[in-house]
Design an enzyme around this catalytic site. Structure first.
Site, PDB file in Angstrom:
ATOM      1  N   ASP A  16       0.846  -1.187   0.000  1.00 47.55           N
ATOM      2  CA  ASP A  16       0.000   0.000   0.000  1.00 47.55           C
ATOM      3  C   ASP A  16       0.890   1.248   0.000  1.00 47.55           C
ATOM      4  O   ASP A  16       2.112   1.146  -0.134  1.00 47.55           O
ATOM      5  CB  ASP A  16      -0.967  -0.022   1.189  1.00 47.55           C
ATOM      6  CG  ASP A  16      -0.272  -0.046   2.545  1.00 47.55           C
ATOM      7  OD1 ASP A  16       0.929   0.296   2.632  1.00 47.55           O
ATOM      8  OD2 ASP A  16      -0.945  -0.409   3.531  1.00 47.55           O
ATOM      9  N   LYS A  17       0.307   2.391   0.197  1.00 48.34           N
ATOM     10  CA  LYS A  17       1.043   3.663   0.155  1.00 48.34           C
ATOM     11  C   LYS A  17       2.127   3.753   1.227  1.00 48.34           C
ATOM     12  O   LYS A  17       3.106   4.475   1.070  1.00 48.34           O
ATOM     13  CB  LYS A  17       0.045   4.821   0.301  1.00 48.34           C
ATOM     14  CG  LYS A  17       0.620   6.165   0.014  1.00 48.34           C
ATOM     15  CD  LYS A  17      -0.461   7.213   0.004  1.00 48.34           C
ATOM     16  CE  LYS A  17       0.134   8.558  -0.343  1.00 48.34           C
ATOM     17  NZ  LYS A  17      -0.880   9.582  -0.468  1.00 48.34           N
TER      18      LYS A  17
END
Length: 139
Positions: A16-17
């Site tokens: 994810d980020k």
């Protein structure tokens, strides 16, 4: 008991980020472990499917214990505790580079006849390569 280990690198697409492995990726890691375990027995998923035997998932349980991160090298330990019949329960443990258990789970597959669309017993060829791992020490 059959235990097989394989390794996988965490790629950017798996995160994810924050650079943490996205929770939905772990079942794919389980699949990688299963596929490589079966391959280590000298048989492949493709050969099983070519014989009109399918292995759909009946259930999946996942426990997230610690995070994995981008570029980590993970060890996937695939464990089969009992000789399959119609059901094929497979446990998976995933370890990080520090050998810490970060994820564990179980998937239960079902042997399924692709022609009849009904559950069936494990194919003899597959049974024959798995049986030696389940013979008791007294045999």
């Amino acid at each position: 008991m059959l235990i097989h280990e394989t390794q996988v690198r965490v790629y950017y697409e798996d995160t994810d980020k924050m650079g943490v492995v996205y929770y939905g990726v772990y079942p794919r890691y389980y699949e990688i472990g299963r596929t490589e375990m079966i391959r280590s027995l000298g048989i492949s998923y493709k050969e099983i499917e070519d014989a009109n035997i399918l292995l759909p998932a009946r259930s999946l349980n996942v426990s997230y214990l610690k995070s994995a991160y981008y570029d980590d090298l993970l060890t996937i330990k695939t464990i089969v505790e009992e000789l399959p019949s119609v059901k094929f329960p497979i446990k998976t443990e995933i370890y990080n580079q520090k050998n810490e258990l970060i994820n564990k789970g179980e998937v239960v597959l079902v042997f399924f006849n692709g022609k009849t669309n009904k559950p069936c017993r494990i194919p003899d060829d597959f049974l024959n390569v798995m049986t030696p791992y389940f013979k008791s020490k007294r045999d």
